[in-house]
Design an enzyme around this catalytic site. Structure first.
Site, short mmCIF file in Angstrom:
data_model
loop_
_atom_site.label_atom_id
_atom_site.label_comp_id
_atom_site.label_asym_id
_atom_site.label_seq_id
_atom_site.Cartn_x
_atom_site.Cartn_y
_atom_site.Cartn_z
N CYS A 218 -5.48 17.40 -20.04
CA CYS A 218 -4.60 16.24 -20.08
C CYS A 218 -3.75 16.22 -18.81
CB CYS A 218 -3.69 16.30 -21.31
SG CYS A 218 -2.63 14.83 -21.47
N ASP B 190 -0.75 15.63 -18.62
CA ASP B 190 0.63 16.05 -18.95
C ASP B 190 1.13 17.14 -17.99
OD1 ASP B 190 2.86 17.47 -20.30
OD2 ASP B 190 2.39 16.09 -21.94
N ARG C 80 3.20 19.36 -18.32
CA ARG C 80 3.53 20.66 -18.90
C ARG C 80 2.30 21.53 -19.15
NH1 ARG C 80 6.51 17.84 -23.76
NH2 ARG C 80 4.58 16.63 -23.48
N HIS D 160 -3.71 19.39 -25.90
CA HIS D 160 -2.45 20.09 -26.25
C HIS D 160 -1.76 19.35 -27.39
CE1 HIS D 160 0.37 17.18 -24.29
NE2 HIS D 160 -0.73 16.86 -23.66
N CYS E 167 0.69 15.64 -27.90
CA CYS E 167 0.18 14.90 -26.74
C CYS E 167 0.63 13.43 -26.85
CB CYS E 167 -1.34 14.98 -26.70
SG CYS E 167 -2.09 14.04 -25.34
ZN LIG Z 1 -1.40 14.93 -23.34
#
Ligand SMILES: [Zn+2]
Length: 211
Positions: free
Chosen positions: A42, A44, A46, A98, A101
């Site tokens: 992803c 993302d 993090r 994750h 999400c």
């Molecule tokens: Zn995500």
């Protein structure tokens, strides 16, 4: 100092430290790459692949998008897969989602937002919901439902990789790569294995390509 300037300064310090520890570090990396892993994760901020598995540059070839999807019409992702499998000859492909999400949660929403492109991209996650509607409808808590959809989405993307002629040819000719589905927990930093497809995995007949 503006925030992007801090990045440039950090980069200088990082390169300096690497060179001090290993004088030919960059020379060696510049010579070429032979990554063992393809990571599809992803976008993302993090969930940075190299950092969460403590990997050095050169080990992981990576593609990231919203909700770690493998879509058969996405030339970007499939070009990465093709290059990784046919040229770099990676031994493993890891699809990593994750929990919590934002993309997957947005796919559960019915709101028509101004993010028209994103809505279309997330339609594919809604398709995953439809495939697993009976299981997901039975979960009352929104967060638990979203987290189970995160897992099912990873598993479906692993399947999507197995449906490509790229992976099927490599399985047949070179008995690689293993295709893994993992999920990462933001609250404890740990990865969990959901599924692994071996090169002799049986896949749905409708998706099988002739040699
Ligand atoms: Zn995500």
């Amino acid at each position: 100092m503006r925030s992007h300037q801090k990045l440039l300064l950090e980069n200088k310090a990082w390169a300096e430290e690497k060179k001090q520890r290993e004088p030919d570090y960059f020379e060696r990396l510049a010579g070429g790459q032979q990554p063992e892993f393809l990571w599809i994760g992803c976008a993302d901020s993090r969930v940075p692949a190299d950092i969460i598995v403590n990997a050095e540059p050169g080990l992981i070839f990576a593609h990231r998008n919203i909700a770690n999807q493998v879509i058969a019409t996405d030339f970007n992702c499939l070009s990465v897969v093709q290059y990784a499998v046919q040229v770099l000859k990676v031994k493993h492909i890891i699809v990593c989602g994750h929990y919590n999400c934002g993309g997957v949660k947005a796919a559960l929403s019915h709101q028509r937002s101004e993010f028209t492109l994103l809505n279309k991209w997330l339609l594919h996650v809604k398709d995953v919901y439809r495939l697993h509607r009976a299981e997901l409808d039975a979960i009352d808590s929104f967060d638990e439902k979203a987290n189970r959809l995160v897992e099912l989405n990873v598993i479906e993307q692993v399947n999507s990789l197995a449906y490509t002629s790229i992976v099927q040819n490599a399985w047949r000719e070179e008995e690689r790569p293993l295709v893994h589905g993992w999920v990462y927990a933001l609250d404890d930093g740990l990865l969990k294995q959901l599924v692994t497809l071996e090169p002799d995995s049986e896949i749905d007949r409708i998706y099988q390509w002739d040699a």
